[in-house]
Each structure stands twice: as C-alpha cells, then as structure tokens.
Write a protein that holds these residues in place. Structure first.
Motif, mmCIF file in Angstrom:
data_model
loop_
_atom_site.group_PDB
_atom_site.id
_atom_site.type_symbol
_atom_site.label_atom_id
_atom_site.label_comp_id
_atom_site.label_asym_id
_atom_site.label_seq_id
_atom_site.Cartn_x
_atom_site.Cartn_y
_atom_site.Cartn_z
ATOM 1 N N GLN A 342 -36.861 76.141 -57.900
ATOM 2 C CA GLN A 342 -38.895 75.905 -57.337
ATOM 3 C C GLN A 342 -38.465 76.790 -56.323
ATOM 4 O O GLN A 342 -39.856 76.898 -55.727
ATOM 5 C CB GLN A 342 -38.553 74.031 -57.145
ATOM 6 C CG GLN A 342 -38.294 73.741 -58.773
ATOM 7 C CD GLN A 342 -38.613 71.817 -57.968
ATOM 8 O OE1 GLN A 342 -39.023 71.764 -56.717
ATOM 9 N NE2 GLN A 342 -38.757 70.923 -59.099
ATOM 10 N N GLN A 349 -44.916 74.263 -54.230
ATOM 11 C CA GLN A 349 -43.700 73.803 -55.636
ATOM 12 C C GLN A 349 -42.379 72.934 -55.339
ATOM 13 O O GLN A 349 -42.432 71.427 -54.495
ATOM 14 C CB GLN A 349 -43.063 74.976 -56.367
ATOM 15 C CG GLN A 349 -42.832 73.768 -57.704
ATOM 16 C CD GLN A 349 -42.224 74.638 -58.575
ATOM 17 O OE1 GLN A 349 -41.996 76.142 -58.890
ATOM 18 N NE2 GLN A 349 -41.392 74.065 -59.910
ATOM 19 N N TYR A 350 -41.899 73.774 -53.808
ATOM 20 C CA TYR A 350 -40.612 72.901 -54.048
ATOM 21 C C TYR A 350 -40.959 72.285 -52.283
ATOM 22 O O TYR A 350 -40.371 70.542 -52.956
ATOM 23 C CB TYR A 350 -39.687 73.404 -52.869
ATOM 24 C CG TYR A 350 -38.496 72.563 -52.390
ATOM 25 C CD1 TYR A 350 -37.523 71.841 -52.959
ATOM 26 C CD2 TYR A 350 -37.748 72.429 -50.815
ATOM 27 C CE1 TYR A 350 -36.540 71.196 -52.660
ATOM 28 C CE2 TYR A 350 -37.184 72.472 -50.153
ATOM 29 C CZ TYR A 350 -35.917 71.612 -51.293
ATOM 30 O OH TYR A 350 -35.242 70.865 -50.679
ATOM 31 N N ARG A 352 -43.964 70.419 -52.723
ATOM 32 C CA ARG A 352 -45.068 69.333 -52.983
ATOM 33 C C ARG A 352 -46.358 69.705 -52.361
ATOM 34 O O ARG A 352 -46.921 68.571 -52.027
ATOM 35 C CB ARG A 352 -44.575 68.076 -53.478
ATOM 36 C CG ARG A 352 -43.009 67.563 -54.240
ATOM 37 C CD ARG A 352 -44.154 68.224 -55.279
ATOM 38 N NE ARG A 352 -42.849 67.700 -56.909
ATOM 39 C CZ ARG A 352 -41.788 68.508 -56.947
ATOM 40 N NH1 ARG A 352 -41.368 69.681 -56.395
ATOM 41 N NH2 ARG A 352 -40.927 68.117 -57.747
ATOM 42 N N GLN A 353 -46.782 71.121 -51.782
ATOM 43 C CA GLN A 353 -47.764 71.593 -51.392
ATOM 44 C C GLN A 353 -49.149 71.803 -52.116
ATOM 45 O O GLN A 353 -47.948 72.547 -53.065
ATOM 46 C CB GLN A 353 -47.441 72.101 -50.027
ATOM 47 C CG GLN A 353 -45.891 72.434 -48.890
ATOM 48 C CD GLN A 353 -46.049 72.670 -48.310
ATOM 49 O OE1 GLN A 353 -45.622 74.282 -48.499
ATOM 50 N NE2 GLN A 353 -45.598 71.954 -47.043
ATOM 51 N N PRO A 354 -49.970 71.933 -52.017
ATOM 52 C CA PRO A 354 -51.039 72.548 -53.023
ATOM 53 C C PRO A 354 -51.390 74.117 -52.342
ATOM 54 O O PRO A 354 -51.795 74.282 -52.887
ATOM 55 C CB PRO A 354 -52.816 71.430 -52.341
ATOM 56 C CG PRO A 354 -51.987 70.768 -51.047
ATOM 57 C CD PRO A 354 -50.398 70.613 -51.150
ATOM 58 N N TYR A 387 -41.907 74.530 -64.920
ATOM 59 C CA TYR A 387 -42.485 73.551 -64.637
ATOM 60 C C TYR A 387 -43.987 73.138 -65.303
ATOM 61 O O TYR A 387 -44.368 74.559 -64.042
ATOM 62 C CB TYR A 387 -42.215 74.113 -63.315
ATOM 63 C CG TYR A 387 -40.727 73.925 -63.220
ATOM 64 C CD1 TYR A 387 -40.037 72.272 -62.515
ATOM 65 C CD2 TYR A 387 -40.729 75.246 -62.100
ATOM 66 C CE1 TYR A 387 -38.839 72.792 -62.611
ATOM 67 C CE2 TYR A 387 -38.861 75.101 -62.149
ATOM 68 C CZ TYR A 387 -38.203 74.402 -62.078
ATOM 69 O OH TYR A 387 -36.861 74.034 -62.569
ATOM 70 N N VAL A 389 -45.911 71.466 -62.543
ATOM 71 C CA VAL A 389 -46.504 71.876 -60.638
ATOM 72 C C VAL A 389 -46.625 73.259 -60.567
ATOM 73 O O VAL A 389 -47.628 73.896 -60.184
ATOM 74 C CB VAL A 389 -46.037 71.555 -59.826
ATOM 75 C CG1 VAL A 389 -46.016 71.817 -57.856
ATOM 76 C CG2 VAL A 389 -45.275 69.414 -59.998
#
Length: 535
Positions: A342, A349-350, A352-354, A387, A389
């Motif tokens: 990730q 991605q790692y 978990r940010q937009p 993934y 995401v």
C-alpha cells in the motif's frame, strides 16, 4: 485384460476393477495397486471405448452449425468437434484453451449442433461478472436462441424449453441448488471452473448435485496452483477417472510435482489427453490469429514520504515478528506485506487519507504520464489494482486531470457492470479501472490496447488472466502490458524472483503469499528492506 503374473499376488481383493478403473487402465496402460503403478494391457470393449476417446481428441473439424452468425477459426471448429463427441459419449470434458481464444463461442456452437438431439436445456454457471457477457455473446452469435437469466428476485425455470440456454451464477447455484437439481439438463457448463477447484467447497458440492447428460468445465487456467485442482475439475466432469483425491496425491501429484517423475508424467498425460483440450496462444496454429503483445516493467522511485513510511513500517513490524510465533507471526508477516504494497502504491492509501494526491507517490506520477500519453494518442487503457481504495484514489486523480474513467468493483450490480463494459467497448470513456478480483476473468475488453498493472499480484496466472481481457481473439491491434514496480522494494525483489528463479516462482504460485510467512526474520528482512540498506 492381461496382467503380468509377477503382480497377480498384489491384486489381493482387487480381483475386479471398476468400469472407470478399467477405462483409466486402457488409456494410461497402468493400474494402481497398493499405491504402485502396474503395467497392464486392456482388450475388448474397454479398449474399443478408449480408442473412440483417443480418436475424439485427434484433430478433426465440424462445420459451423445452422444458426451461428460467425465464422469459426479452424482450431475452434476442432474444439466444437471434440466437445460434440465427448457429449455424445456422455463423459464431458475440460475445455482449457488460453484466455481469449473463444471458449464461449465454441460452447454456443456446441449447443446449436446439439439442438436436434438435445434431451434438455443447457445450464451455464459462471461468476456474476460474466452473466452479461454470456448474454451478449449468445445474442450476437446465435440470436435465434432463447436465453434465460436465472438471477434476481423474480428468477424462475417454468418457461425454460428444451433448446434454451439458462445462465446463473455460482452464488445462486449454492442458494437454489434444490430447484436447479429438479430440472434435467442436457449440458451443464461450469465457466471459469477454477472457481470450484476446492472439491470440498459448498459451490463444488452444489455443482455435483445438478443432473446432466454431460458436464463441461471451461477454464483458461486448469492448474493455477496445484495439480489437485485438476483432479477436482476432472472428478466433476468424469467422476472416478483419477481415483480418490488421496490416491491421486500419492500416485500422481507428488511424483509429478515434487519428484519430477518423467514416467508418471507421461502416463498421466496419456490418461488425461482425451478429457482435456488445451490450446495456447503460442501454438503455431493460433499465434498468427493474434496481434503482438509487448510487456514492459516500469521501475519507479519512491517519494521521500513513501521511503520514510516504508522504513518505519519495516523496522516496527520486523521487531514484532522477531518476538512472535506460530499463527501470530504469520499474521504479522502478512500485515507487513500488505502495508508495504500500500505504501508503494500511495501514502494516502496506507494512511487512509482522501488526499492530497500530488507529489507523494512516484508510482502515481508515472501512472499519470502513461495514461495521459495513451489517452492523447486516442487509445484506451485498462487499469488493474487489487485494492478498492486505490481504485477510488485513481478515479479521483483522473477526474482532477479531466480524463473520463469508470471503476468496476465487486459491489456493483450485474446490470451496472454490464452497462459499464458496454460503454467502454463503445468508446464512451478511455480509462477503465478494474478491481482485479471483480473483473480479472472472463470479460471481453478488446477496446483497450494498453493494460496497466498498478500493483503486483504475486500469482502470474492471475496477472495473465487480467491482461488477457484485452489480448484475446477479437483484438486486431497490438496490446501493451505495463507493470509499475517500485524500485528497491519488495515489489522489485518479487518481480526478480518471478522472472529469474523458476523454482521459487512455483512456490509463490502454489501458495500465493503464504511462503513468505515461513521465511526466517533475517530472510524476510533481506526481502523487504529498501535497496542498498543493511540489516
């Protein structure tokens, strides 16, 4: 049947062989007694039947059937002839042509050939993502046929006729097995049959309960991981041919896979050949039919943020792995692998940010350059990621760049998937992002002349299946495959393993990422540390 007197004593209570054992002996020239292969000669009706099977697998062609709006290629006509003979005999078989060589149209032609002799409709069981593709293919090549989608809340079999085709999914098969088993089917087709490679799964058990005159398995990868997957396919199409699973493991799989026993391999090939038809894209009779395919590995440099995250995660989790044991240790290794992949994709991605997305990932920067150049040239691109995401982040970035794109993922309905595929094939948007698990098999996406693997799937068979959504029969332009690989990382080292060290590559294929969990901490450290860094 003639048996060497020296082995008669071994027969013991096996003074009689089952019909399936006798057929296997006639084809392979051996019978297994007390886990030992014994050479025998079979005569009479069994030998004649074996000859008929061998002749069915020899090259011969059937002309296109009435109602088929297509001209089959010579190898496809031979495939239809083989299928027709196997169905006539009542044994079925495995059609294992490479992905993209037109297995679906061969099955449609078989159904048309069998209309007059059909004792029941044809049932096609396939992944949910392929129901729409089957419906389009039948409508295109055999518009006179009636097709029923046995799917959705209003599904019913009451209007199904003897000459019809019924399409359903593996999920519906599990839920509605009792209803489907009440109908007698002329032909039962399992498409992408590697889905039932585990004979003990609920899907495989449900499939065995459906009555049919003949069973046909369709797969481009008859053996993705282990030979026991091949046993599962053949024990469904031709029950008992290869004996029990345990006997198959001991007498065939282990000698062939582990010991590389040439004699066992040869015997198994003789037994197998009448029941499995496999043509490769590289075969001399097929290669001229396909445009060229070019594969390129693109090394990318981690951004400073990626490199910092990568080092921190390696140090932290390796320390925990050093102290852990058993399942806890294996879980930490898999956690490490996921985190590193990730980070190589994008820090967002790692973490978990937009966003923001710009300037943080060397891989994303190369992706932008690649897709921009392809789109500016008027070509279309398939992009695979494992993934969801990451697929969403790529959609965000492409929107910022003003490049139209859509994202096919597992949560979409069958109708939405089908509409997306139709729009891409019609050229309504140039970039199609596809979740590897949702769309890596079966789809025809020949609009694309470029395939980008944004992240690596460490099973070459899975990657090849995905690439062959574009490089298949019906494609009339060269196809370029692009793999994005983060330099000096685990992605880079695994790529080297897969391309240069065949023995270890087989271990990767056979166990996915599981083999990595068995490495020592030192070996794991060598694999995951950034290039040029010492332990």
């Amino acid at each position: 049947m003639v048996v060497d007197p020296s082995v008669v004593a071994k027969l013991g209570r096996r003074d009689k062989l089952s019909a399936t054992d006798t057929l296997a002996a006639a084809l392979g020239g051996t019978v297994t007694i007390e886990d030992e292969p014994v050479e025998i000669t079979v005569g009479g009706a069994a030998a004649e039947f074996a000859d008929r099977l061998r002749s069915a697998s020899r090259p011969h062609e059937l002309p296109e059937p009435a109602g088929l709006i297509a001209t089959l290629r010579p190898y496809q006509r031979r495939g239809v002839a083989w299928l027709s003979e196997m169905v006539k005999i009542g044994l079925g078989g495995v059609l294992a042509d490479d992905m993209g060589l037109g297995k679906t149209i061969q099955l449609i032609a078989l159904h048309l050939h069998r209309l007059e002799q059909a004792t029941g409709p044809t049932l096609v069981v396939c992944p949910a993502s392929l129901v729409g593709n089957w419906q389009r293919e039948v409508a295109k090549f055999a518009p006179s046929l009636k097709v029923h989608r046995y799917h959705g809340p209003q599904r019913s079999l009451k209007d199904v006729g003897r000459s019809d085709i019924v399409l359903t999914t593996y999920g519906i098969l599990r839920r509605d097995c009792d209803q489907l088993a009440q109908q007698h089917w002329g032909i039962l087709v399992a498409d992408e049959a590697q889905q039932v490679k585990n004979p003990y799964s609920s899907t495989a058990k449900a499939l065995r309960r459906i009555p049919a005159d003949a069973r046909i398995a369709m797969t481009g990868t008859p053996v993705e991981n282990r030979m026991t997957e091949l046993w599962a396919l053949l024990d469904w199409t031709t029950p008992g041919l290869l004996g029990s699973l345990e006997t198959f493991r001991r007498t065939i799989a282990i000698p062939v896979e582990r010991d590389r026993d040439e004699l066992t391999t040869e015997r198994f090939a003789r037994l197998l050949s009448p029941f499995l038809l496999r043509r490769r894209k590289e075969d001399p009779e097929i290669a001229p039919e396909l445009p060229p395919k070019t594969e390129t590995d693109h090394p990318v440099t981690l951004s400073s943020e990626q490199a910092g995250l990568y080092r921190a995660v390696v140090e932290e989790i390796l320390e925990s792995i050093e102290r852990a044991e058993g399942m806890a240790r294996r879980g930490l290794v898999l956690k490490l692998l996921t985190a590193l992949k990730q980070i190589c994709n994008h820090p967002a991605q790692y973490l978990r940010q937009p966003g923001p997305l710009l300037g943080r990932s060397g891989k994303l920067e190369l992706f932008e350059e690649l897709v921009s150049a392809i789109t500016d040239a008027g070509d279309s691109t398939l992009v695979f990621t494992q993934y969801v995401v990451m697929g969403q982040l790529l959609m965000t970035r492409l929107a910022e760049m003003g490049i139209p794109a859509q994202f096919l993922q597992g949560s979409l309905s069958l109708r939405a998937r089908s509409e997306m595929v139709d729009k891409f094939q019609a050229g309504e948007f140039p970039v199609f992002i596809v979740s590897l698990k949702a769309g890596g098999i079966g789809l025809n996406l020949t609009r694309a002349t470029h395939v980008v693997h944004y992240d690596r799937w460490w099973n070459p068979a899975v990657e090849n299946q995905a690439s062959d959504r574009a490089w298949r029969i019906g494609q009339d332009r060269p196809v370029q495959i692009h793999r994005l690989i983060s330099d000096g990382t685990i992605e880079d080292r695994i790529a080297t393993v897969l391309s240069q060290k065949q023995a270890l590559a087989e271990a990767v294929v056979s166990g996915g990422e599981a083999w990595l969990t068995e490495l020592s901490t030192a070996e794991l450290g060598d694999l995951v540390r950034l290039g040029g860094e010492d332990s």
